[in-house]
Design a protein around this motif. Sequence first.
Motif, PDB file in Angstrom:
ATOM      1  N   VAL B  10      39.752  51.544  35.180  1.00 45.01           N
ATOM      2  CA  VAL B  10      38.418  50.987  35.340  1.00 45.01           C
ATOM      3  C   VAL B  10      37.760  51.371  36.660  1.00 45.01           C
ATOM      4  O   VAL B  10      36.555  51.390  36.791  1.00 45.01           O
ATOM      5  CB  VAL B  10      38.476  49.446  35.175  1.00 45.01           C
ATOM      6  CG1 VAL B  10      37.387  48.766  35.951  1.00 45.01           C
ATOM      7  CG2 VAL B  10      38.379  49.095  33.697  1.00 45.01           C
ATOM      8  N   SER B 104      28.756  41.105  43.881  1.00 49.66           N
ATOM      9  CA  SER B 104      27.766  40.848  42.849  1.00 49.66           C
ATOM     10  C   SER B 104      26.664  39.940  43.383  1.00 49.66           C
ATOM     11  O   SER B 104      25.479  40.143  43.085  1.00 49.66           O
ATOM     12  CB  SER B 104      28.418  40.184  41.637  1.00 49.66           C
ATOM     13  OG  SER B 104      29.354  41.069  41.067  1.00 49.66           O
ATOM     14  N   TYR B 179      30.939  48.808  39.199  1.00 46.27           N
ATOM     15  CA  TYR B 179      31.690  48.294  38.065  1.00 46.27           C
ATOM     16  C   TYR B 179      31.080  48.611  36.704  1.00 46.27           C
ATOM     17  O   TYR B 179      31.649  48.303  35.683  1.00 46.27           O
ATOM     18  CB  TYR B 179      31.979  46.803  38.211  1.00 46.27           C
ATOM     19  CG  TYR B 179      30.788  45.963  38.560  1.00 46.27           C
ATOM     20  CD1 TYR B 179      29.830  45.700  37.608  1.00 46.27           C
ATOM     21  CD2 TYR B 179      30.639  45.416  39.836  1.00 46.27           C
ATOM     22  CE1 TYR B 179      28.743  44.913  37.908  1.00 46.27           C
ATOM     23  CE2 TYR B 179      29.557  44.626  40.145  1.00 46.27           C
ATOM     24  CZ  TYR B 179      28.612  44.376  39.178  1.00 46.27           C
ATOM     25  OH  TYR B 179      27.537  43.613  39.476  1.00 46.27           O
ATOM     26  N   PHE B 180      29.908  49.244  36.689  1.00 51.26           N
ATOM     27  CA  PHE B 180      29.400  49.658  35.390  1.00 51.26           C
ATOM     28  C   PHE B 180      29.584  51.154  35.216  1.00 51.26           C
ATOM     29  O   PHE B 180      28.750  51.956  35.580  1.00 51.26           O
ATOM     30  CB  PHE B 180      27.933  49.272  35.180  1.00 51.26           C
ATOM     31  CG  PHE B 180      27.469  49.513  33.760  1.00 51.26           C
ATOM     32  CD1 PHE B 180      28.129  48.924  32.704  1.00 51.26           C
ATOM     33  CD2 PHE B 180      26.408  50.360  33.479  1.00 51.26           C
ATOM     34  CE1 PHE B 180      27.737  49.157  31.391  1.00 51.26           C
ATOM     35  CE2 PHE B 180      26.001  50.603  32.176  1.00 51.26           C
ATOM     36  CZ  PHE B 180      26.669  49.995  31.125  1.00 51.26           C
ATOM     37  N   ILE B 184      33.842  51.029  31.167  1.00 49.54           N
ATOM     38  CA  ILE B 184      33.356  49.675  30.896  1.00 49.54           C
ATOM     39  C   ILE B 184      32.288  49.721  29.804  1.00 49.54           C
ATOM     40  O   ILE B 184      32.297  48.910  28.865  1.00 49.54           O
ATOM     41  CB  ILE B 184      32.743  49.061  32.177  1.00 49.54           C
ATOM     42  CG1 ILE B 184      33.817  48.862  33.236  1.00 49.54           C
ATOM     43  CG2 ILE B 184      32.040  47.748  31.856  1.00 49.54           C
ATOM     44  CD1 ILE B 184      34.645  47.630  33.083  1.00 49.54           C
ATOM     45  N   THR B 188      31.956  47.372  25.940  1.00 49.07           N
ATOM     46  CA  THR B 188      31.059  46.223  25.758  1.00 49.07           C
ATOM     47  C   THR B 188      30.868  45.957  24.265  1.00 49.07           C
ATOM     48  O   THR B 188      30.862  46.872  23.442  1.00 49.07           O
ATOM     49  CB  THR B 188      29.680  46.483  26.402  1.00 49.07           C
ATOM     50  OG1 THR B 188      29.194  47.749  25.947  1.00 49.07           O
ATOM     51  CG2 THR B 188      29.779  46.503  27.912  1.00 49.07           C
ATOM     52  N   PHE B 230      31.761  42.245  33.024  1.00 42.80           N
ATOM     53  CA  PHE B 230      32.807  42.961  33.734  1.00 42.80           C
ATOM     54  C   PHE B 230      34.087  42.123  33.798  1.00 42.80           C
ATOM     55  O   PHE B 230      35.186  42.606  33.505  1.00 42.80           O
ATOM     56  CB  PHE B 230      32.330  43.300  35.150  1.00 42.80           C
ATOM     57  CG  PHE B 230      33.367  43.979  35.989  1.00 42.80           C
ATOM     58  CD1 PHE B 230      33.686  45.313  35.795  1.00 42.80           C
ATOM     59  CD2 PHE B 230      34.028  43.275  36.990  1.00 42.80           C
ATOM     60  CE1 PHE B 230      34.651  45.934  36.577  1.00 42.80           C
ATOM     61  CE2 PHE B 230      34.993  43.897  37.772  1.00 42.80           C
ATOM     62  CZ  PHE B 230      35.295  45.229  37.554  1.00 42.80           C
ATOM     63  N   GLN B 231      33.901  40.873  34.137  1.00 43.08           N
ATOM     64  CA  GLN B 231      35.046  39.964  34.208  1.00 43.08           C
ATOM     65  C   GLN B 231      35.779  39.870  32.870  1.00 43.08           C
ATOM     66  O   GLN B 231      36.998  39.921  32.816  1.00 43.08           O
ATOM     67  CB  GLN B 231      34.568  38.552  34.564  1.00 43.08           C
ATOM     68  CG  GLN B 231      34.513  38.281  36.036  1.00 43.08           C
ATOM     69  CD  GLN B 231      34.206  36.823  36.291  1.00 43.08           C
ATOM     70  OE1 GLN B 231      33.207  36.295  35.799  1.00 43.08           O
ATOM     71  NE2 GLN B 231      35.059  36.159  37.037  1.00 43.08           N
TER      72      GLN B 231
END
Lengths: 236, 236
Positions: B10, B104, B179-180, B184, B188, B230-231
């Motif tokens: 990731v 964030s 994180y994107f 990832i 989704t 993300f979490q």
Amino acid sequence: MDQVMKNTGVLPDVDLRLSALQKNERRNQGAALEVYERLRRAIVEGELRPNEPLIEADLAKMLNVSRTPIRESLQRLAADQLVTPRKRGWAVREYSVEEIRERSEVRAALEGYAARLAATRATDDEIAAIASIQDERDGMTELTPAYRVESNRRFHDAIIAAARNTRLADDIFRVGQFYFNRHIAGLTTAEEQKLNQHDHREIIAALVARDARGAEDAMRTHILNAFTVFQRIVGF
Amino acid sequence: MDQVMKNTGVLPDVDLRLSALQKNERRNQGAALEVYERLRRAIVEGELRPNEPLIEADLAKMLNVSRTPIRESLQRLAADQLVTPRKRGWAVREYSVEEIRERSEVRAALEGYAARLAATRATDDEIAAIASIQDERDGMTELTPAYRVESNRRFHDAIIAAARNTRLADDIFRVGQFYFNRHIAGLTTAEEQKLNQHDHREIIAALVARDARGAEDAMRTHILNAFTVFQRIVGF
DNA sequence: GTGTACGAGTTTGCATGCAAACTCGTACAC
DNA sequence: GTGTACGAGTTTGCATGCAAACTCGTACAC
């Protein structure tokens, strides 16, 4: 405006404390960090003038080290935006009015958000402590510029700490509250000081009411007001 | 969680573009900047693992330079928080859940403010261009993860540019939308993608209405939603 | 088996070396 | 007087040198 800064000696008095991150690094990076700090101070206090070319050999001699730690420090200073690249080597960075406006906006965004978080996350004791910083100040008969700067710093730091976000705190530190120094503090009018006090009281009231949006708005207003005062004093 | 990151791969796909500041420096800092970029990429793509000690001689051999530019690059990487000091030398920094939450929040504060400024400062054409990025996306029948990442980036960049504050833009870049990434994006759910689309539409609507507060709130919500996704994906 | 002391090997932090790039003043052409 | 070409001097960017600090495995004491 940099002319004005030179003449009024307005540049100095940036917050020279190391950030949490930097303190952590002290462990190993001995001389290099020391060099970094001293160069930072020299720039910030105006000993090294804006646009002044930074000659590695001269700095090395000045700080009594070799060029190696100087070069490593310059990398850090560049990351801090205190130093800017020239065709060859580096020069002290000069801030334009526009850049100070930009920094004020960033600070309003970050510190406003910190106030918002503090309204939710602070303990009652923390809010009481924040209020007491202002109470102490308001209770004093004579306020020296140095005291005003110091008290102001404690007030802001206490709110930032209550936001429980070290990254946010570090970024606020980085963007710097460099324009409220003793010199500036000594040039504020009674009216401006009254406004400042009013702003602080608004922030405290919102925190006490646990009003997140109110605290954020009040902090933003306060920071943008401070920028206006700064503008008036340095005269643009 | 770093375990999870390792397993899912990731970490990669941080935005590797140079910031405006860094580009400016390319002029003189030749090899050193090149080295910095390559080390940054290696860390960010996971080639150098979190907590892995960084041995100067090994890195020097790996990049075919001497230790000097390696050491200078490490200073920059430390300023970026990609590398952290050990008792001796440096190691790749490992991010905890807590730190990603903090980032964030900072990003919500900064990019929310950027949306606020954009609502006031953007030209009508700029707002139309922002809307058309989303229109293009919504009009496509098949969305690859890579396209989603790229389109998302253009959407955010266009808003940030319309805020007319380069320092703000640079700070948003620094805090990173790491994180994107494609990985990832490929994980989704349809529901999450729907929410993402909804968020973007809300932001656009507020910009069109020139509603500063609405744009800010919508952007913050969007960023904090993205963190929630993300979490879920990395599973804490 | 557990603990500790030693020392070879590694790695750093800073200093120094050196060629290449640039700067700047002088002198010469016109 | 104005412009340009040259070259000595400066300064950088990277490489390398070297002592001091640390690491880690082995061997020995108990």
